[in-house]
Structure formats: C-alpha cells, structure tokens
Design a protein around this motif. Structure first.
Motif, PDB file in Angstrom:
ATOM      1  N   GLN A 187       0.658  -1.182  -0.105  1.00 24.03           N
ATOM      2  CA  GLN A 187      -0.055  -0.101  -0.041  1.00 24.03           C
ATOM      3  C   GLN A 187       0.690   1.362   0.120  1.00 24.03           C
ATOM      4  O   GLN A 187       0.267   2.392  -0.286  1.00 24.03           O
ATOM      5  CB  GLN A 187      -0.878   0.136   1.046  1.00 24.03           C
ATOM      6  N   ASN A 195       3.449   2.055   5.894  1.00 25.61           N
ATOM      7  CA  ASN A 195       3.522   0.473   6.431  1.00 25.61           C
ATOM      8  C   ASN A 195       2.556   0.074   7.384  1.00 25.61           C
ATOM      9  O   ASN A 195       2.245   0.854   8.315  1.00 25.61           O
ATOM     10  CB  ASN A 195       4.991   0.211   6.769  1.00 25.61           C
ATOM     11  N   THR A 196       1.980  -1.037   7.211  1.00 22.63           N
ATOM     12  CA  THR A 196       1.222  -1.609   8.295  1.00 22.63           C
ATOM     13  C   THR A 196       1.481  -2.865   9.139  1.00 22.63           C
ATOM     14  O   THR A 196       0.754  -3.168  10.105  1.00 22.63           O
ATOM     15  CB  THR A 196      -0.047  -2.197   7.468  1.00 22.63           C
ATOM     16  N   ALA A 198       2.797  -4.967  11.872  1.00 27.52           N
ATOM     17  CA  ALA A 198       2.884  -4.547  13.437  1.00 27.52           C
ATOM     18  C   ALA A 198       3.506  -5.229  14.007  1.00 27.52           C
ATOM     19  O   ALA A 198       4.161  -6.132  13.853  1.00 27.52           O
ATOM     20  CB  ALA A 198       1.259  -4.787  13.829  1.00 27.52           C
ATOM     21  N   GLY A 212       2.707  -9.028   9.573  1.00 28.18           N
ATOM     22  CA  GLY A 212       2.517  -8.294   8.293  1.00 28.18           C
ATOM     23  C   GLY A 212       3.128  -8.918   7.069  1.00 28.18           C
ATOM     24  O   GLY A 212       3.666 -10.097   7.141  1.00 28.18           O
ATOM     25  N   GLN A 230       5.461  -0.888  12.534  1.00 24.77           N
ATOM     26  CA  GLN A 230       4.920  -0.132  13.408  1.00 24.77           C
ATOM     27  C   GLN A 230       4.673  -0.728  14.818  1.00 24.77           C
ATOM     28  O   GLN A 230       4.108  -1.694  14.991  1.00 24.77           O
ATOM     29  CB  GLN A 230       3.449   0.294  12.722  1.00 24.77           C
TER      30      GLN A 230
END
Length: 554
Positions: A187, A195-196, A198, A212, A230
C-alpha cells in the motif's frame, strides 16, 4: 574442406582475458587520487587481481549461468515441512563467494575501506550485477546496527567477514553472514510511513513479534534482515534473524519470488511475518532515522553499480568498433562512430569519477564531508542511475544486430540498467531528498541548522574548479539563481537536481580528467553545444583521444 560461407571474418573477438581494473583509466586514476600514498601499491595490486579474475572467461561464464538458471523457491520439503528455501545455481555462489572473500562486504574496518570497496564493486559488478544486491545490503547493514552497540558487537564481525558460507544455518555457527532488507509494502511503496506491519512488544529488552507482509524483500536467502514495522511508539527498525537462539527457524514465510525485467540471478521476494521474532534496532518511532544510514550506503552502491554497467557497455562498444570494419575502414576511425563512442565515454567517466569521489568522502568522515554526502548522494543517485539506460542502449546499438543477441551480453546489461534508478527510492524520491537537504521542500516543514551546511559543502566542492572553465562558471552561476528561487521548487526538483549533478561532475572533471575529456564534457553538458542524442558532440573536439582513453586494452 569447409564451405566459404562458414568462414568467419570481420567479427570482433570476445572481450575476455584482460584486467578490468587496470584497463579502466578513469577508475585507476580515481583510486590513485584518493588513496594515501602508503596504500597505493597494496590497493592497486588487490584491485588488479580482482580485475584479472573479472575479465576471465571463467568469471564471465559464471555471470551467464547465474542468469540462465535463476533462483527457485522451495517453500516445503518432501514431507510437507515449511522450509522457505531459495536454490541458486552454483555459479551464483562462485560469484558471491569471490566477492565476499575479496572484501566487497568489508569497508568499515579497513584503511580507505570505502574507496577500495567501491572500486572493487565497480570492477566485479561488470561480471554480473544481480549478486551485487546482497553484497550491498550486507555492507550497508553495519551503520544501521551501530544504533545498538550490543547488536553491532554481535553481528558486525560476521557481516564484515571475508568468509562466504552459503549454507543457511544459525548465525552462531557461521563465521560470515549476509543481510537483506524489507522496507516497502503493497500500500505504500516508497512511502514507508504508510507501512502496516505491526510490532508487538514482548518485554522491555527490545524483543517484539512482527505480523505483516513485505512487498519487496531483497535477498531472502540471507541470515538476517533489517525491516520497518509499526511499534506502539511509531515506525521502528527491527532485526529479523532467520534462526532463533535455540537453533529453530524463525517464522519467515517466502510467498513468491518476483519475476523481474532484469536482475534475474538475484532473488527478490514477498515475505509474510506471522508473529515473527524480532529485535528492535534504535528507538521506537525512529525507524527511518535508524535505517537511513543503511539506505545512504546502498544508494551509493546504486551509483557505483550504474557506473559499472555503463563502463562495461562502453568498453564493449569501443572494443567492437576497434575490430569491426565497414564502408572501407575500421568503425572506430569513422568520424560519426567516433563521436558516438566519445559521447558515451564522457558519460561513463563522469559517473565513475563522481562515484569514487563519494566513496572517498565516506572514508574521510569529517563533518564537512558528511554534509557533502547528505546532498551529493541523492544528487548522484538521481542522475547517474538515470543516465545508465540511454548509455547501455546506445552502446548496444554500436554492435548493431550482434548487440541485440543474448550471446553478446548487451541485452543483460540493458535489462539491468533501469534497476538502480528504482531501487532505494526512485527519481522523485531522490529529488525530494535533495530538496530536504536544501531546506526548500514543503515536506521538510522547517529549515534546520544542518540543511544549509549540506548546501554549503556542495557549493564549496564545485567552487574548487571555479575559474578553470568559463562554461562551468556560467553553469554554477545559473545553478545559484535556480536555488535562490523557491517558487514552485518541488515541481522543478528534477531540473534542479540534474543541474546540480552536471555541475558537480563538470567540477570534478575539470580538476582531474585530461583536458580533452573536461573540454568535451563542459562544451556539451554545460555549454549546450550538444544534441538530444549521443553522437552530437562538437566535431572540433579531440574525440579520438577521448575514445582511446575509454578503450579496454586486452
């Protein structure tokens, strides 16, 4: 008796059996220029030995085989156990092993380490560029890990080791290791703050579990990876080893290998983290700042790698033209072909000279040189990598139909040529980074005391050649006017950075290159006496001398 149609005439012999390093005058002179006198003999011998291997039939066969038989992913063993293993052709391991044993992952602990490594990287990449990826990231992981002295003490000796161990097993059992990197996600791409992945803290000692997906993870066969995720405190840098301390495999799920335009010998992958154990590197929320030292080092390798591709392309073109006769004479003596070859040679020498100047700045390490690197690396990364594609394409055309055939090696160079412009931030990312160093981009938010220092260091560098060439002086004056106008600076960023790169290259060549090279560069790139394609240099220049300088004598 063989038919006369089977008699081969007027074909250039293969460019093999030569010393790639010693045949490159721009490179050898740059090494000589930046080395302390006490090291010159040692380093020249070291690089000549590597260059002789690089020019051998055996090494060139390794490069061919590593691309003809690209890596294959095996996610499971015969019993259904998840193994996430990447198989490589033996030629890949020969290339990588020779590079490691010759110090191409060891710049940080040797005198003039960055200069000698950059020169070696430029030489050896001409054999095969794909395996340069793990070499670059292993080398570049060192400054990032130094954000955590305990981690650095554990991993740095293995990262800088000149022992290559291809088997994937716990790092504690190995003398030398390789590192990869995982930053981008589906994304976000270059926008890593989107960034997603985790990171869930396990304890107060810096242990986390990551969950992730990384859209691009380079060199997945490596022993460890620096990744961004994250954490509760924001985007953070983590070390992900392939094996845990108890000897069991960490969760590192390779979903697929990318089917790429070029760089086919190298495995680029998508990987999944599913409560994967990781160790924090640096502070929470400071992930970009922590990993930026790694990014800066790999960006310099993009410059060096592109200079290597250009050098090999030009060497092949000049070699072909020196042996191929057409229209009553040898091609290299034809005025129009000479103009094309000289134009290409200028681009190659300017790239090499700039790349080695940046490597020498790393070795210097002073505040002035660090400030110079802050702005000069993205400037060079933007421009040199952009020039690689047209140079390799034009060099291929110099071989005519022979150049379009895979056996010539030119198509592999051409397919490789766009990569360095994309890897570690595409052109727009580099241009915006330059603006941040200037303090002129809206994204910077504010000016800081550090940013003007970078511009000052850049202007001081180019100013060292002021007065030596009127076209360079005029270009510097125009650049200062461009930098003084912040109106619409983001939309003009590519134009500004291009001018900065050309002025910097012109300054270096005026000071250090032969007069015929500097004169031709300034007349065309800075003085505007140039067309829109290669081969449009002013005919009154000493183009024969420029071409002869670029010739790889076998």
């Amino acid at each position: 008796m063989a038919a006369t149609t089977h008699t081969v005439t007027n074909q250039a012999p293969p460019l093999v059996g030569y010393d790639v390093y010693s045949a490159d005058r721009a490179l050898t002179e740059a090494v000589e220029r930046h080395l302390p006198p006490r090291l010159r003999e040692e380093v020249h011998q070291e690089l000549a030995k590597l260059g002789t291997t690089a020019g051998s039939v055996q090494a060139q066969d390794w490069g061919t085989l590593a691309n003809e038989y690209p890596p294959k992913l095996r996610t499971h063993d015969r019993y259904g156990n998840r193994i996430d293993h990447v198989d490589f052709h033996p030629a890949w391991h020969r290339l990588l092993g020779h590079a490691v044993t010759n110090g191409l992952t060891n710049a940080w602990g040797r005198p003039a380490g960055h200069l000698r490594r950059a020169a070696g990287f430029l030489v050896w990449t001409q054999v095969e560029a794909g395996h340069g990826c793990p070499l670059s990231m292993t080398h570049a992981a060192v400054p990032a890990l130094r954000a955590d002295p305990a981690l650095a003490a554990l991993w740095e000796p293995k990262l800088t080791s000149q022992v290559y161990e291809e088997e994937l097993r716990p790092a504690a059992q190995k003398t030398g290791v390789l590192f990869g990197m995982g930053m981008t996600e589906k994304q976000g791409g270059s926008d890593v703050r989107a960034n997603t992945t985790a990171a869930e803290p396990l304890d107060a000692d810096g242990e986390y579990l990551l969950t992730g997906h990384k859209w691009f993870c380079s060199a997945p066969m490596s022993d460890g990876f620096l990744v961004l995720a994250q954490a509760p405190g924001g985007l953070t840098c983590f070390l992900v080893p392939r094996f845990l301390e108890d000897g069991t495999r960490n969760v590192f799920l390779i979903q697929r290998l990318k089917d790429k335009l070029g760089n086919r010998s190298n495995a680029s992958s998508e990987v999944e983290f599913d409560r994967t154990w990781a160790r924090r590197v640096g502070e929470e929320g400071r992930g970009v700042r922590t990993i930026i030292e790694m990014v800066a080092a790999t960006r310099l390798d993009c410059v060096v790698g592109s200079a290597a591709l250009m050098r090999q392309a030009v060497a092949q073109a000049v070699h072909h033209a020196a042996h191929r006769a057409a229209f009553g004479g040898v091609l290299i003596d034809k005025p129009l072909m000479r103009n094309v070859l000289a134009d290409l040679a200028l681009e190659s020498e300017a790239a090499t000279t700039l790349a080695l100047r940046l490597a020498a700045a790393y070795d210097d390490g002073s505040e002035q040189e660090r400030a110079f690197l802050r702005i000069a690396v993205p400037v060079a990364k933007y421009w040199v990598t952009k020039r690689c594609v047209p140079v390799t394409a034009e060099a291929l055309e110099c071989l005519g139909g022979n150049g379009y055939v895979e056996e010539s090696g030119m198509p592999r160079l051409l397919r490789e040529s766009p990569l360095n412009s994309i890897w570690e931030g595409s052109g727009n990312v580099q241009a915006l980074d330059v603006l941040r160093a200037l303090g002129g981009t809206p994204h910077a938010g504010r000016r800081t005391g550090r940013e003007p220092l970078a511009l000052h260091a850049f202007l001081e560098e180019v100013g060292r050649a002021r007065g030596a060439d009127h076209r360079l002086d005029a270009a510097i004056k125009d650049l200062l006017a461009e930098l003084a106008d912040l109106d619409g600076i983001e939309a003009r960023a590519r134009r500004v950075v291009e001018r900065m790169a050309l002025v910097l290259q012109g300054s270096l060549l005026v000071r250090w290159a032969p007069a015929e090279v500097a004169d031709a560069f300034c007349a065309s790139r800075l003085g505007g006496d140039w067309g829109s394609a290669f081969g449009t240099l002013p005919h009154t220049l000493d183009l024969a001398a420029v071409v002869e300088r670029a010739r790889a004598a076998v």
